[in-house]
Structure formats: structure tokens, C-alpha cells
Design a protein around this motif. Structure first.
Motif, mmCIF file in Angstrom:
data_model
loop_
_atom_site.group_PDB
_atom_site.id
_atom_site.type_symbol
_atom_site.label_atom_id
_atom_site.label_comp_id
_atom_site.label_asym_id
_atom_site.label_seq_id
_atom_site.Cartn_x
_atom_site.Cartn_y
_atom_site.Cartn_z
ATOM 1 N N THR A 182 0.830 -1.208 0.000
ATOM 2 C CA THR A 182 0.000 0.000 0.000
ATOM 3 C C THR A 182 0.860 1.252 0.000
ATOM 4 O O THR A 182 0.600 2.201 -0.752
ATOM 5 N N VAL A 183 1.889 1.251 0.835
ATOM 6 C CA VAL A 183 2.795 2.408 0.910
ATOM 7 C C VAL A 183 3.475 2.655 -0.431
ATOM 8 O O VAL A 183 3.684 3.804 -0.845
ATOM 9 N N LEU A 184 3.802 1.564 -1.140
ATOM 10 C CA LEU A 184 4.485 1.689 -2.425
ATOM 11 C C LEU A 184 3.523 1.914 -3.585
ATOM 12 O O LEU A 184 3.949 2.050 -4.732
ATOM 13 N N GLY A 185 2.218 1.955 -3.291
ATOM 14 C CA GLY A 185 1.238 2.187 -4.332
ATOM 15 C C GLY A 185 1.014 0.992 -5.232
ATOM 16 O O GLY A 185 0.641 1.145 -6.403
ATOM 17 N N LEU A 186 1.196 -0.218 -4.698
ATOM 18 C CA LEU A 186 1.036 -1.442 -5.481
ATOM 19 C C LEU A 186 -0.230 -2.187 -5.049
ATOM 20 O O LEU A 186 -0.736 -1.990 -3.941
ATOM 21 N N SER A 187 -0.692 -3.073 -5.912
ATOM 22 C CA SER A 187 -1.941 -3.790 -5.658
ATOM 23 C C SER A 187 -1.808 -4.747 -4.473
ATOM 24 O O SER A 187 -0.843 -5.521 -4.391
ATOM 25 N N PRO A 188 -2.788 -4.733 -3.558
ATOM 26 C CA PRO A 188 -2.773 -5.685 -2.433
ATOM 27 C C PRO A 188 -2.917 -7.133 -2.895
ATOM 28 O O PRO A 188 -2.574 -8.056 -2.161
ATOM 29 N N GLU A 189 -3.421 -7.344 -4.113
ATOM 30 C CA GLU A 189 -3.559 -8.698 -4.641
ATOM 31 C C GLU A 189 -2.195 -9.397 -4.732
ATOM 32 O O GLU A 189 -2.115 -10.631 -4.691
ATOM 33 N N LEU A 190 -1.120 -8.611 -4.814
ATOM 34 C CA LEU A 190 0.225 -9.191 -4.880
ATOM 35 C C LEU A 190 0.571 -9.951 -3.602
ATOM 36 O O LEU A 190 1.331 -10.925 -3.634
ATOM 37 N N ALA A 191 0.020 -9.523 -2.475
ATOM 38 C CA ALA A 191 0.234 -10.251 -1.223
ATOM 39 C C ALA A 191 -0.452 -11.609 -1.279
ATOM 40 O O ALA A 191 0.082 -12.613 -0.783
ATOM 41 N N ASP A 192 -1.633 -11.660 -1.876
ATOM 42 C CA ASP A 192 -2.362 -12.924 -1.984
ATOM 43 C C ASP A 192 -1.627 -13.924 -2.868
ATOM 44 O O ASP A 192 -1.488 -15.097 -2.510
ATOM 45 N N THR A 193 -1.173 -13.462 -4.039
ATOM 46 C CA THR A 193 -0.506 -14.406 -4.945
ATOM 47 C C THR A 193 0.824 -14.875 -4.373
ATOM 48 O O THR A 193 1.206 -16.032 -4.563
ATOM 49 N N LEU A 194 1.528 -14.002 -3.652
ATOM 50 C CA LEU A 194 2.777 -14.434 -3.019
ATOM 51 C C LEU A 194 2.491 -15.440 -1.908
ATOM 52 O O LEU A 194 3.190 -16.462 -1.784
#
Length: 322
Positions: A144-156
Motif C-alpha cells: 500500500t505504501v508503495l502504491g502497489l496492488s494488495p492482490e500481490l500479497a495474496d498471490t505471493l
């Protein structure tokens, strides 16, 4: 009147044959000269290419040897630092990027990066293979701080999770499932951040955006609060905004954190919860990067080292020579 008699006599067959043989000999001689000249020229070109190749190989070998020596020097520097200090900060000698050095006709550049100043992606995964929910939340905050999609946490998390659980949804989950089925490295910790490119959603641009802030170290590793980026500090500490994290990081320039307790004290808000992942004021894992230019040859040596509890040279976990 009849024409005057000609002074030229017709050539005899023998004389004509001699002239033809003489002409052929001249042409043959010219061809031989041309062939010899071409062969000599080709030989000279081949010799020049061989000499150039030999010089390049020599310069490459010498550059690589200088690179290895620089790695050893960096390990000595880290060992000396461990003897003199119980913490690791950006004010110490190992953290300073020196100007290029010249030695025996070569230019040497190098730097040491503290990988525990980054968010260890393998912190998301317990040794049992189950996802650590607090570390997962911290990674969500970092994205979130880096302005990236939270979905990336799910796929990781899906990639790391040993029990084949699903956090991603819809098409993301279907694509992930197919990739996971065809992959041998899923359900295990990451070996390096380059593996992110194999995970759904992690484009080259996103991996480059994360690179400064994440690492892939073995096991659960504490984040060094003295070397972490403000983005990582904000991610690991609930209630700490990015602007407040930047202000807190600025204080390290004159007064580094002594330990985790000192960090909490300087948050100036005792009501804040504990950090989501382990924190420390010291580090054990460092990436040494050395580039040597000699002549037209360049050698790049990368070495991940782990500093021991004693004062011996840090152990090389892996080394790459490019």
C-alpha cells in the motif's frame, strides 16, 4: 601496284606455343602472389584476433581476481565492524560507498548492502509452511505504501503456502493454480527475489519497484531498524505513517537506534501495538557487490555473506561472477 612486302614473318607454331606458355606462367605467378598476399593478410587478421582474445581473457581473469580480493576485503571490514560495534547503522564504514579505486590499471567499485534492512519475503512463511498472518499484514502495508496492488500479497502467499490454500480469487486464482501445478518450486521459501517474476502479477516493473525494499533470506529474519527504508519501517509498525517514518529515519543520521526498545520509545506513542515482524538494531546478512573494469574487460562479483556470532570472516552463502 602491289603492296610492299611485309617485314613481319608469320610466327611458327613453336614460337606461338612458347608465347602462350610464357603468358600462362605470368598469370600463374600473379595468382600465386595474390593467394600468398591474401593468406598473409588472413593470417595477420587471425593473429590480431588471437592476440585480442588473449588480452581480453587475461584482463577478464585479472579483473575477476581483483573482484574476489575485494570481496575478501569487504568480509574483513564486516568482521572488524562486528568486533567494534553491537549494532549496524548507515554511519559505519561498511555502509559508505567509496569512490572508484584504481589498482594496477583497473578501476574497482564496490558497495555493501544490508539485506536485513529490507522486508524478508520468507517471513510470510512459518517453518511449517503455514502463512504468518502478521507478516502477511505487514507486507500488505508495504504494498500500500508503495502504491502497489494488495492482490500481490495474496498471490505471493499462495505461492509460499505449503498447504495449497488459495487467497487470490477468480481468474487470478485459476491462473495461479495452473502455474503452481506446472512448477516444482512452489510451497517452499523463495531463494532469491528474482523468483518473484514467476508469480502472477509480478511484472518486471513491479519487481524493480520492490527491489530496494525486499529480500529473500532463509528463515525468519528480523528487520534492522537502523538500515530499513522508511517504507519498510511504516509497513512493520502499525500506526506509523510514511511521513512519520521518514522523520524517524532522519533521526538515525545523528542518533541510531540502540535496540528494539529504543525504537519503541522514540515512536512517542506508547499506545501503538508491537511491530508486526521481528526488529533488531543489528544484522547478519549482507550483499557485497564489486565491479572491476580492466582494459576492455569487466568482471562483476556478487556475494551474499552471513556474519557469524564470533569475529571470524562472514561465511559466503553464495557467490556469482558475471
Amino acid at each position: 601496284m602491289s603492296p610492299p612486302p611485309s617485314d613481319r614473318r608469320p610466327k611458327s607454331p613453336d614460337r606461338a606455343g612458347c608465347d602462350r606458355q610464357s603468358g600462362a606462367a605470368v598469370i600463374t605467378a600473379m595468382l600465386l602472389v595474390a593467394i600468398v598476399a591474401a593468406s598473409a593478410s588472413s593470417l595477420l587478421v587471425s593473429m590480431d584476433a588471437w592476440i585480442e582474445h588473449t588480452e581480453l581473457a587475461r584482463d577478464k581473469a585479472q579483473a575477476t581476481e581483483l573482484g574476489r580480493n575485494a570481496i575478501t576485503y569487504a568480509r574483513l571490514l564486516l568482521a572488524t565492524d562486528a568486533r567494534n560495534s553491537a549494532s549496524d547503522t548507515l554511519l559505519e564504514d561498511w555502509a559508505r560507498e567509496l569512490p572508484p579505486l584504481r589498482h594496477e590499471g583497473a578501476e574497482i567499485k564496490g558497495r555493501i548492502a544490508d539485506l536485513q534492512g529490507r522486508f524478508n519475503l520468507n517471513n510470510l512463511r512459518h517453518a511449517s509452511g503455514v502463512i504468518d498472518e502478521q507478516a502477511y499484514d505487514a507486507y500488505l502495508r508495504l504494498l500500500t505504501v508503495l502504491g502497489l496492488s494488495p492482490e500481490l500479497a495474496d498471490t505471493l502467499a499462495d505461492w509460499l503456502d505449503a498447504d495449497d490454500s488459495r487467497r487470490a480469487h477468480g481468474a487470478e486464482a485459476a491462473d495461479y493454480a495452473e502455474t503452481r501445478q506446472n512448477s516444482n518450486g512452489i510451497g517452499r521459501p523463495l531463494t532469491n527475489t528474482g523468483e518473484l517474476a514467476r508469480i502472477r502479477g509480478y511484472t518486471p516493473a513491479i519487481v524493480a519497484r520492490l527491489q530496494e525494499h525486499v529480500s529473500a533470506l532463509s528463515g525468519i529474519q528480523a528487520v534492522n531498524i537502523n538500515t530499513a527504508t522508511p517504507e519498510v519501517l511504516s509497513a512493520l509498525q502499525p500506526g506509523l505513517s510514511l511521513s512519520a517514518a521518514r522523520a524517524l529515519a532522519d533521526t538515525r543520521r545523528t542518533l541510531p537506534f540502540r535496540d528494539a526498545a529504543d525504537f519503541r520509545t522514540r515512536l512517542n506513542d506508547p499506545s501503538l501495538p508491537n511491530s508486526l515482524i521481528p526488529i533488531s538494531a543489528a544484522s547478519a546478512h549482507f550483499l557485497i557487490q564489486v565491479t572491476v573494469d580492466r582494459g576492455r574487460a569487466r568482471s562483476r562479483v556478487l556475494s551474499l555473506v552471513k556474519r557469524q556470532n564470533d569475529t571470524s570472516l562472514p561465511r559466503i552463502l553464495w557467490q556469482s561472477i558475471l
